[in-house]
Motif scaffolding. Structure first.
Motif: not given
Length: 559
Positions: A537-538, A540-553
């Motif tokens: 997930p990224r 609007a600026n193309g940066k990875f959404l680390k926090r959201e990804l971490r919470q989903s795993l």
């Protein structure tokens, strides 16, 4: 608790004419807070410790060195360096485990105006090669394990000195120190580089922080001030006569290439004529044996180490009655650990400090009653710092509100070696941006609540995500990769990675770790790896959404 008395003690100890008087001193074109009575440089500091001559100084396994013996070896090595043409402003790299020769090399270098460059003993060959190119040392003092990792052509640019080993055509430490010599004369400016310690970099390469003589000496004064201020505050509150503490004996549990062990343990122990007990590597059982054998008064490391000691099943089997303090820095001491240390039989007290390589050591410090009273805090700000919590625009926020901690004072490093842009980004008008989100209370105590910088704090080691990602991307099958920290009971945090492979490619988590291990040290490798099918997930600026990804795993699904 005695926080009112602590403020009074701080004011008394830093007042004009007091031992820790703080003044505005000219430092590299700015007026910064500094201790008036600090030694002028590290040469003067080290030479003053010769007065402890017969005291035991360094202990490693069966080796024991007195201060007199340490000074003799240090003088011989310094004279040898001068004879090799090493001069003020040059650099000498130290690449070894925590052997006595590490500190002896360090004191020899700073006594003649040569910068000691601490190489991380966990670095692999690629990382060592980078640091050698970056710091350009004239001499590399190393043990066998590091010697075996050096680039093949290193002898063209640096002379090698082997410690506790031998190799054809290579000078050994024992050969050098067998020749008695006087310490060479030297003129040193307080703002000369004393040492260069590398910190992990957000760009994928570590940065060499330039710690000055003035900065390191001021940190020593801060460590001594902290103990003096808290003891005086208790005296004010209880009217009890202070009890003279025993000569300190410290177990050095963390690597000397960090400010935690070097600046915050070795310096103050040396200043008091105490004994430093070195460990080849951390082992809780071995630490308990050393505490009993050496009658240690202090154990300072990362919180993991204190936790492993107080929860050790054989803790009660060893005589730890000499131990007065336990704790350390490198990561926050969790409130439950503060309570565990405090309630252990024997009367030892918890302590901690907070700081960075870029501040030559501690910014804050706390121990005993003051730590028990504020167990979520990392202590009071040392008096030679100006400090403020700022918003995203660099404006100070009101007391008690959250903001990034900025500090200014004589302990702030000169900058990063060969990195003027990184220096300018980290230090604004003398203010160092710590990257830590904090609140500061009415007693000048700091509470760290988050980190602004993208890094994982694993067992006291800073692991920057960009560096791990760069190593993982070396594998040709990796299309997308992000790394982040996940909570860990033992180490505080562990490194984790979410990876998407290129279409048609395959690779296991172990294969990806193996490739990364060719480029970065073992402690930086991700313990948890998710191999995902969908793009990461990224925003609007193309940066990875680390926090959201971490919470989903979920850790249970990791490899």
């Amino acid at each position: 608790m005695y926080y009112k008395e602590l403020k009074r003690a701080c004011a008394d100890l830093t007042a004009p004419g007091a031992p820790f008087e703080v003044v505005e001193a000219p430092v590299r074109g700015q007026n910064l807070r500094a201790y008036k009575n600090a030694p002028p440089d590290l040469r003067a500091f080290w030479l003053s410790s010769a007065a402890f001559g017969a005291n035991e100084y360094l202990v490693f396994e069966n080796d024991r060195l007195t201060y007199a013996q340490a000074h003799a070896q240090t003088a011989s090595f310094a004279a040898w360096l001068v004879a090799q043409g090493v001069k003020r402003g040059d650099r000498v790299a130290i690449a070894m485990r925590n052997y006595p020769e590490w500190l002896l090399t360090y004191w020899a270098c700073v006594s003649i105006g040569v910068a000691a460059v601490g190489f991380n003993a966990w670095w692999v060959a690629e990382e060592l090669a980078y640091a050698i190119k970056d710091s350009a040392p004239k001499v590399i003092v190393c043990d066998q394990e590091r010697f075996d990792r050096l680039p093949a052509d290193v002898s063209q640019s640096a002379k090698i000195v082997l410690v506790r080993a031998a190799a054809p055509g290579v000078t050994t430490w024992n050969e050098i120190v067998a020749t008695p010599a006087a310490m060479p004369d030297a003129q040193i400016d307080p703002d000369d580089d004393a040492c260069i310690f590398y910190t992990s970099g957000t760009t994928g390469h570590p940065k060499g922080a330039q710690l000055t003589h003035r900065g390191c000496i001021n940190n020593l004064m801060s460590v001594l001030f902290s103990g003096a201020a808290q003891a005086l505050a208790v005296q004010y509150a209880t009217n009890a006569e202070p009890v003279a503490p025993p000569t300190p004996v410290a177990i050095a549990t963390t690597p000397l290439f960090h400010v935690t062990a070097n600046n915050c343990v070795a310096y103050p122990i040396t200043a008091q004529g105490g004994k430093i007990v070195l460990m080849h590597k951390w082992d809780a059982t071995e630490a308990l044996k050393l505490i009993e054998r050496e009658r240690a008064t202090a154990l300072s490391g990362v919180p993991t180490m204190a936790r492993e000691l107080v929860t050790h099943p054989d803790y009660a089997k060893y005589d730890t009655s000499s131990l007065l303090t336990m704790g350390g820095g490198g990561a926050p001491l969790q409130p439950d650990l503060v309570a565990k240390i405090e309630t252990q039989p024997g009367g030892r007290r918890p302590n901690t400090g907070y700081g960075l390589t870029e501040t030559c050591g501690i910014i804050t410090s706390v121990a005993g009653d003051f730590f028990v009273g504020k167990p979520a805090s990392c202590g009071m700000i040392m008096p030679n710092f100006e400090a403020k919590a700022v918003d995203e625009n660099g404006r100070a926020v009101p007391l008690g509100e959250l903001g990034e901690l900025w500090v200014r004072g004589a302990q702030v490093v000169k900058g990063y070696l060969n990195r003027p842009e990184a220096t300018a980004e980290a230090i604004t008008d003398g203010w160092f941006h710590t990257g830590d989100i904090v609140r500061i209370d009415e007693d000048n105590f700091v509470y760290i609540v988050d980190r602004k910088k993208d890094m994982v704090l694993r067992g006291g080691e800073n692991v920057y995500c960009a560096e791990v990602e760069a190593a993982l991307y070396r594998h040709p099958a990796v299309a997308e990769c992000v790394t982040f920290g996940v909570p860990d009971d033992r180490l505080g945090e562990e490194v984790a990675a979410a990876i998407v492979l290129r279409a048609g490619e395959s690779a296991s988590a172990d294969e990806l770790r193996a490739e990364a291990a060719r480029h970065i040290a073992k402690h930086k490798l991700p313990r948890y790896v998710w191999l995902l099918q969908d793009p990461l997930p990224r925003n609007a600026n193309g940066k990875f959404l680390k926090r959201e990804l971490r919470q989903s795993l979920a850790l249970a699904d990791a490899h």
